[in-house]
Design a protein around this motif. Sequence first.
Motif, PDB file in Angstrom:
ATOM      1  N   GLY A  16      56.547  48.006  62.685  1.00  0.00           N
ATOM      2  CA  GLY A  16      56.486  46.963  61.976  1.00  0.00           C
ATOM      3  C   GLY A  16      55.251  46.443  61.491  1.00  0.00           C
ATOM      4  N   GLU A  17      54.076  47.016  61.833  1.00  0.00           N
ATOM      5  CA  GLU A  17      52.869  46.574  61.496  1.00  0.00           C
ATOM      6  C   GLU A  17      52.687  47.131  59.883  1.00  0.00           C
ATOM      7  OE1 GLU A  17      49.760  46.201  65.166  1.00  0.00           O
ATOM      8  OE2 GLU A  17      49.584  47.797  63.746  1.00  0.00           O
ATOM      9  N   ARG A  18      51.989  46.661  59.069  1.00  0.00           N
ATOM     10  CA  ARG A  18      51.643  47.375  57.893  1.00  0.00           C
ATOM     11  C   ARG A  18      50.163  47.930  57.986  1.00  0.00           C
ATOM     12  NH1 ARG A  18      56.436  49.011  55.832  1.00  0.00           N
ATOM     13  NH2 ARG A  18      57.861  47.398  55.514  1.00  0.00           N
ATOM     14  N   TYR A  19      49.427  47.633  56.888  1.00  0.00           N
ATOM     15  CA  TYR A  19      47.995  48.127  56.684  1.00  0.00           C
ATOM     16  C   TYR A  19      46.810  47.158  57.137  1.00  0.00           C
ATOM     17  CZ  TYR A  19      49.855  52.370  54.574  1.00  0.00           C
ATOM     18  OH  TYR A  19      50.748  53.461  54.278  1.00  0.00           O
ATOM     19  N   LEU A  20      47.383  45.987  57.533  1.00  0.00           N
ATOM     20  CA  LEU A  20      46.198  45.060  57.853  1.00  0.00           C
ATOM     21  C   LEU A  20      46.596  44.539  59.539  1.00  0.00           C
ATOM     22  CD1 LEU A  20      43.955  42.930  57.032  1.00  0.00           C
ATOM     23  CD2 LEU A  20      45.546  41.101  56.693  1.00  0.00           C
ATOM     24  N   ALA A  21      45.566  44.822  60.265  1.00  0.00           N
ATOM     25  CA  ALA A  21      45.908  44.948  61.718  1.00  0.00           C
ATOM     26  C   ALA A  21      45.632  43.629  62.381  1.00  0.00           C
ATOM     27  CB  ALA A  21      44.994  45.968  62.360  1.00  0.00           C
ATOM     28  N   PRO A  22      46.091  43.430  63.624  1.00  0.00           N
ATOM     29  CA  PRO A  22      45.840  42.229  64.446  1.00  0.00           C
ATOM     30  C   PRO A  22      44.298  42.116  64.900  1.00  0.00           C
ATOM     31  CG  PRO A  22      46.908  43.748  65.703  1.00  0.00           C
ATOM     32  CD  PRO A  22      47.105  44.444  64.445  1.00  0.00           C
ATOM     33  N   LEU A  23      44.021  41.617  65.734  1.00  0.00           N
ATOM     34  CA  LEU A  23      42.669  41.347  66.095  1.00  0.00           C
ATOM     35  C   LEU A  23      41.902  42.441  66.656  1.00  0.00           C
ATOM     36  CD1 LEU A  23      41.017  38.503  66.717  1.00  0.00           C
ATOM     37  CD2 LEU A  23      41.589  38.747  69.163  1.00  0.00           C
ATOM     38  N   PRO A  24      41.122  43.037  66.199  1.00  0.00           N
ATOM     39  CA  PRO A  24      40.211  44.296  66.605  1.00  0.00           C
ATOM     40  C   PRO A  24      39.388  43.899  67.881  1.00  0.00           C
ATOM     41  CG  PRO A  24      39.811  44.035  64.385  1.00  0.00           C
ATOM     42  CD  PRO A  24      40.310  42.801  64.730  1.00  0.00           C
ATOM     43  N   ASN A  25      39.034  44.665  68.829  1.00  0.00           N
ATOM     44  CA  ASN A  25      38.517  44.630  70.182  1.00  0.00           C
ATOM     45  C   ASN A  25      37.225  45.609  70.399  1.00  0.00           C
ATOM     46  OD1 ASN A  25      40.092  46.590  70.914  1.00  0.00           O
ATOM     47  ND2 ASN A  25      41.276  45.570  72.446  1.00  0.00           N
ATOM     48  N   SER A  26      37.002  46.361  69.016  1.00  0.00           N
ATOM     49  CA  SER A  26      35.832  47.388  69.529  1.00  0.00           C
ATOM     50  C   SER A  26      34.459  46.861  69.211  1.00  0.00           C
ATOM     51  CB  SER A  26      36.117  48.649  68.526  1.00  0.00           C
ATOM     52  OG  SER A  26      36.172  48.123  67.050  1.00  0.00           O
ATOM     53  N   GLY A  27      34.367  45.765  68.875  1.00  0.00           N
ATOM     54  CA  GLY A  27      32.922  45.135  68.499  1.00  0.00           C
ATOM     55  C   GLY A  27      32.182  44.672  69.418  1.00  0.00           C
ATOM     56  N   THR A  28      32.009  43.116  69.373  1.00  0.00           N
ATOM     57  CA  THR A  28      30.997  42.567  70.312  1.00  0.00           C
ATOM     58  C   THR A  28      31.875  42.014  71.853  1.00  0.00           C
ATOM     59  OG1 THR A  28      32.188  40.431  69.430  1.00  0.00           O
ATOM     60  CG2 THR A  28      30.377  41.501  68.237  1.00  0.00           C
ATOM     61  N   GLY A  29      33.010  42.344  72.089  1.00  0.00           N
ATOM     62  CA  GLY A  29      33.858  42.058  73.289  1.00  0.00           C
ATOM     63  C   GLY A  29      34.497  40.839  73.338  1.00  0.00           C
ATOM     64  N   LEU A  30      33.949  39.909  72.343  1.00  0.00           N
ATOM     65  CA  LEU A  30      34.572  38.428  72.238  1.00  0.00           C
ATOM     66  C   LEU A  30      35.903  38.437  71.298  1.00  0.00           C
ATOM     67  CD1 LEU A  30      31.031  37.095  71.075  1.00  0.00           C
ATOM     68  CD2 LEU A  30      32.108  36.698  73.385  1.00  0.00           C
ATOM     69  N   ALA A  31      36.445  37.693  71.496  1.00  0.00           N
ATOM     70  CA  ALA A  31      37.898  37.553  70.928  1.00  0.00           C
ATOM     71  C   ALA A  31      37.692  37.161  69.462  1.00  0.00           C
ATOM     72  CB  ALA A  31      38.588  36.452  71.858  1.00  0.00           C
TER      73      ALA A  31
END
Length: 698
Positions: A42-57
């Motif tokens: 059901g996801e399209r091409y805009l994703a939910p919250l990424p978690n690979s950057g700062t470790g913050l939400a």
Amino acid sequence: MQFKKSDLFIALLAVMGTTGVQAEEAPETLDTLEIRGNSLSGERYLAPLPNSGTGLALDSMQTPQSQSVVTRQQIEDFNLNDLNGLLTLTPGVTVEKVETDRTYYTARGFDITNFQLDGVGVPSAYGNIMGDLDTVFYERVEILRGANGLMSGSGNPSATVNLVRKRPTQEFAASASLLAGSWNQVRTEGDVSGRLMESGKVRGRLVMALENGDSYLDRYGKQRGAVYGVVEADLAPELLLTLGHSEQADETDSPLWGALPMQYTDGSSTDYDVSTSTSADWAYWNNTSRSSFLELQNTLSNGWTLLGRLTRNETDSDSKLFYVYGTPDRNTGLGLKAYPSRYDMTTEDIIGDLQLNGDFVVNGHQQEFMAGLQWYRSEVWDKSLYGQEIGTNLGAKEAFDGSYPEPAFDASEDGSEWTTSQTSLFAATRLTLSEPLSVIAGLRLTQLDTEGSTYGTSKETEYDLVPVPYAGVVYQLTPELSLYSSYTEIFDPQTEEDLSGDFLDPVQGRTFEGGVKTLFAEGQAQASLAIFHTRQDNVAEKVGTRPGGTAGVDDYYQGVDGMTSEGVELDLAGEVLSGLHTSAGFTHWIIKDAEGEDSREEIPRNQLKLAANYQVPHLPKLRVGGSVRWQSKVSSSVAEQEAYALADLMAAYRFNEQFQVSLNLNNITDEKYINSVMWDQAYYGAPASAQLKLDWQY
């Protein structure tokens, strides 16, 4: 674990059979199912919250770096079934396929060596990928471009690739697919998820894939089995336990070790058929990877979370390989020599990670904080058994027809055995100073020790508590428009060796990035513009081949100071118009050495990538789409590839809620191109091909 095709096929049928039993108790229709941002579909091409950057939400608008996310929907639309294919379609990333079963990735002019699983850094022994990682295990893949020293420990200024694994869903859901394609390709997938107890306190998910096929390359073929299982259990309302294991086994026939010579002795360029291979009939390269993980997440009384993770990764590689080296004569075809070898390798990584995340209020503004500790131990063992008659002259046809006889692999023996341990402490905070202005600051302290040897040379290195700071600023002009800038330092240990066989000292430097991000189409699409500048010292640069050695096998390097990379990136993702889902990006960069001369011209300076699918308004059951990948000219001392573009098409027709059929046409113009000119040898990319797939879902 070696997969047998019959065993995995029976297991896949069992998954589908279980699906049928459960389906009788399920409601007639199911909405998109999600758990902490993960869904079965059901996801399209805009994703939910990424978690690979700062470790913050932080969502992408709040992250002061350029990001791309390849969602599950895009993976399925374009059959991006391995990491190579996925990153080929990712903006800003170059996939350097130097051989059939060994691949390097670059971004912003530098090698990508930072990989993560669910946001946890994974050691990479040689900075490359052996075999193609299957994407069936992953809900999405996040690519954070630029340095990421805060979460990866090295600050490599290229990019970080974060593989986000699928997780169980609370409600029952299942899917299966069957794909048939050119060169006898057959692939089956199965995915089933749901509660394992009526209360829903225990949930599970099982994912499988089986693939078999030949290739456009002479004699090359591959068989693959992949399985992933994960279970979640609510031990208490505030305590979540997760256990998971994945395994992938690839068995490859007649792989390329090295590739094709790119020049004749007179300096002119060779030009072979696309299918040409130098591999022998007896050659093979088998790779098995395993990953097991345990997570325990505790939600504290103040709403903060404490997450502990333990991961064990293991890879085994077993191969008999045939390398052809030398420079042929244009008229006679003579001048090439044989280099047979047997190679085995095993790596084992143990990774422990502990993170505390939460928020607090100061002056009426919500602030965020995270701190963590990561430790890993990586062991590498490999052995080379060299074949008899290395250096044998090959006939003009013998180098390419696979007929070279298998020798005894007892001429000599050499190898490596070393251990790397790393301990890191890190912390970061996002401070909202006013309603539009926030500041992100972080620091990682890393201790790294390596002991052991490789091919007779010591690998003893030690670095104590090396600091890697990170800082970023985001100014939210409106809820849909933000400006940002970021800075981080670079400390990146290297595996390239000098003439003496010692590892080069780490790369050190700093990188700056600034840009603008905007949401539009009622928040369903996002666009960004990034400008970056990086300066690095002691960057590995190939000098040559050791005396008596073989190019590509016995190369050595030197560290180069004052190397700079700068450029601009444009990125677009989401539902830009009603029914039109798009992922697109353009990258332009330049890289200079200390003397101001162009460097690394084997990597394209300009790239354009576009993928889209469109729901036809008057035919709601039909989706059509396509992708385009264009890159500028690349060159090396022995090869040159002019600018070229590749175009793919896709169409999908949904018969009902359960069944869909899709057709993918790849390289529709049948473009002939060289995969990579990074090494002294290269081979050609795949010609036009087709794939037909039947999908079932519940």
